[in-house]
Write a protein that holds these residues in place. Structure first.
Motif, PDB file in Angstrom:
ATOM      1  N   UNK A 197       0.843  -1.199   0.000  1.00 23.40           N
ATOM      2  CA  UNK A 197       0.000   0.000   0.000  1.00 23.40           C
ATOM      3  C   UNK A 197       0.876   1.246   0.000  1.00 23.40           C
ATOM      4  N   UNK A 198       0.314   2.320  -0.525  1.00 23.45           N
ATOM      5  CA  UNK A 198       0.990   3.624  -0.466  1.00 23.45           C
ATOM      6  C   UNK A 198       0.947   4.113   0.981  1.00 23.45           C
ATOM      7  N   UNK A 199       2.052   4.636   1.448  1.00 25.37           N
ATOM      8  CA  UNK A 199       2.100   5.152   2.819  1.00 25.37           C
ATOM      9  C   UNK A 199       1.217   6.386   2.996  1.00 25.37           C
ATOM     10  N   UNK A 200       1.140   7.240   1.971  1.00 29.70           N
ATOM     11  CA  UNK A 200       0.444   8.513   2.133  1.00 29.70           C
ATOM     12  C   UNK A 200      -1.072   8.382   2.223  1.00 29.70           C
ATOM     13  N   UNK A 201      -1.664   7.474   1.467  1.00 34.81           N
ATOM     14  CA  UNK A 201      -3.128   7.382   1.485  1.00 34.81           C
ATOM     15  C   UNK A 201      -3.662   5.971   1.737  1.00 34.81           C
ATOM     16  N   UNK A 202      -2.773   4.986   1.892  1.00 34.66           N
ATOM     17  CA  UNK A 202      -3.207   3.619   2.183  1.00 34.66           C
ATOM     18  C   UNK A 202      -3.780   2.866   1.003  1.00 34.66           C
ATOM     19  N   UNK A 203      -3.698   3.438  -0.196  1.00 35.68           N
ATOM     20  CA  UNK A 203      -4.258   2.779  -1.381  1.00 35.68           C
ATOM     21  C   UNK A 203      -3.461   1.515  -1.707  1.00 35.68           C
ATOM     22  N   UNK A 204      -4.186   0.449  -1.999  1.00 32.86           N
ATOM     23  CA  UNK A 204      -3.550  -0.807  -2.402  1.00 32.86           C
ATOM     24  C   UNK A 204      -2.979  -0.661  -3.809  1.00 32.86           C
ATOM     25  N   UNK A 205      -1.704  -1.006  -3.967  1.00 35.09           N
ATOM     26  CA  UNK A 205      -1.081  -0.913  -5.286  1.00 35.09           C
ATOM     27  C   UNK A 205      -0.643  -2.277  -5.810  1.00 35.09           C
ATOM     28  N   UNK A 206      -0.552  -3.268  -4.912  1.00 37.76           N
ATOM     29  CA  UNK A 206      -0.105  -4.596  -5.326  1.00 37.76           C
ATOM     30  C   UNK A 206      -0.637  -5.626  -4.354  1.00 37.76           C
ATOM     31  N   UNK A 207      -1.151  -6.750  -4.887  1.00 37.21           N
ATOM     32  CA  UNK A 207      -1.608  -7.872  -4.066  1.00 37.21           C
ATOM     33  C   UNK A 207      -1.034  -9.140  -4.674  1.00 37.21           C
ATOM     34  N   UNK A 208      -0.269  -9.877  -3.871  1.00 43.50           N
ATOM     35  CA  UNK A 208       0.383 -11.098  -4.346  1.00 43.50           C
ATOM     36  C   UNK A 208      -0.013 -12.246  -3.430  1.00 43.50           C
ATOM     37  N   UNK A 209      -0.726 -13.257  -3.952  1.00 37.29           N
ATOM     38  CA  UNK A 209      -1.042 -14.423  -3.118  1.00 37.29           C
ATOM     39  C   UNK A 209       0.237 -15.198  -2.800  1.00 37.29           C
ATOM     40  N   UNK A 210       0.324 -15.672  -1.580  1.00 28.71           N
ATOM     41  CA  UNK A 210       1.470 -16.490  -1.200  1.00 28.71           C
ATOM     42  C   UNK A 210       1.344 -17.840  -1.881  1.00 28.71           C
ATOM     43  N   UNK A 211       2.392 -18.266  -2.560  1.00 26.78           N
ATOM     44  CA  UNK A 211       2.356 -19.554  -3.259  1.00 26.78           C
ATOM     45  C   UNK A 211       2.367 -20.712  -2.280  1.00 26.78           C
ATOM     46  N   UNK A 212       3.013 -20.510  -1.124  1.00 29.89           N
ATOM     47  CA  UNK A 212       3.072 -21.534  -0.087  1.00 29.89           C
ATOM     48  C   UNK A 212       2.176 -21.088   1.057  1.00 29.89           C
ATOM     49  N   UNK A 213       0.989 -21.681   1.196  1.00 29.07           N
ATOM     50  CA  UNK A 213       0.042 -21.207   2.205  1.00 29.07           C
ATOM     51  C   UNK A 213       0.543 -21.357   3.635  1.00 29.07           C
ATOM     52  N   UNK A 214       1.563 -22.178   3.865  1.00 33.27           N
ATOM     53  CA  UNK A 214       2.075 -22.344   5.224  1.00 33.27           C
ATOM     54  C   UNK A 214       3.172 -21.347   5.561  1.00 33.27           C
ATOM     55  N   UNK A 215       3.662 -20.591   4.576  1.00 34.98           N
ATOM     56  CA  UNK A 215       4.780 -19.678   4.825  1.00 34.98           C
ATOM     57  C   UNK A 215       4.637 -18.349   4.095  1.00 34.98           C
ATOM     58  N   UNK A 216       3.539 -17.603   4.320  1.00 39.60           N
ATOM     59  CA  UNK A 216       3.415 -16.319   3.626  1.00 39.60           C
ATOM     60  C   UNK A 216       4.459 -15.308   4.100  1.00 39.60           C
ATOM     61  N   UNK A 217       5.028 -15.543   5.275  1.00 38.63           N
ATOM     62  CA  UNK A 217       6.046 -14.639   5.801  1.00 38.63           C
ATOM     63  C   UNK A 217       7.292 -14.579   4.937  1.00 38.63           C
ATOM     64  N   UNK A 218       7.616 -15.668   4.248  1.00 43.77           N
ATOM     65  CA  UNK A 218       8.787 -15.670   3.370  1.00 43.77           C
ATOM     66  C   UNK A 218       8.599 -14.695   2.212  1.00 43.77           C
ATOM     67  N   UNK A 219       7.427 -14.712   1.607  1.00 47.15           N
ATOM     68  CA  UNK A 219       7.139 -13.788   0.507  1.00 47.15           C
ATOM     69  C   UNK A 219       7.121 -12.353   1.026  1.00 47.15           C
ATOM     70  N   UNK A 220       6.521 -12.145   2.188  1.00 47.09           N
ATOM     71  CA  UNK A 220       6.475 -10.802   2.770  1.00 47.09           C
ATOM     72  C   UNK A 220       7.890 -10.283   3.027  1.00 47.09           C
TER      73      UNK A 220
END
Length: 98
Positions: free
Chosen positions: A51-74
């Protein structure tokens, strides 16, 4: 000196779209997949959202390929936000711009 993309954008984990009921169905599915010891692929419960810091608008959404480890992608997205400029980040990820 050019500022880093992390000064413009922030990344975090957010539930997949679809409302509270669908979220809990996904959580139950992920739990069932764990009980099956990975024989059944689990559903993705969270997406990495930038998200943009200034207005919180979502600019990108990426599903985690490994549902048990979304923290790695983050972690990977956050590392990239800190190492490149905003323009390069937008180009690499085809970020939507308003």
């Amino acid at each position: 000196m050019e500022r880093s993309a992390s000064e413009v954008y922030v990344a975090g984990l957010e539930p997949r779209p679809g409302g509270r009921l669908l979220h809990w169905v996904r959580v139950a599915g992920a739990f069932a997949a764990e009980l099956a010891q990975g024989l059944v692929p689990g559903p993705t419960v969270h997406d990495v959202v930038v998200r943009r810091r200034d207005d919180g608008a979502e600019v990108l959404r990426v599903p985690s390929e490994d549902p048990t480890a979304p923290g790695h992608l983050l972690r990977s997205v956050r590392d990239e936000l800190g190492s490149v400029g905003p323009e390069e980040f937008r180009a690499r990820w085809s970020v939507r711009t308003p």
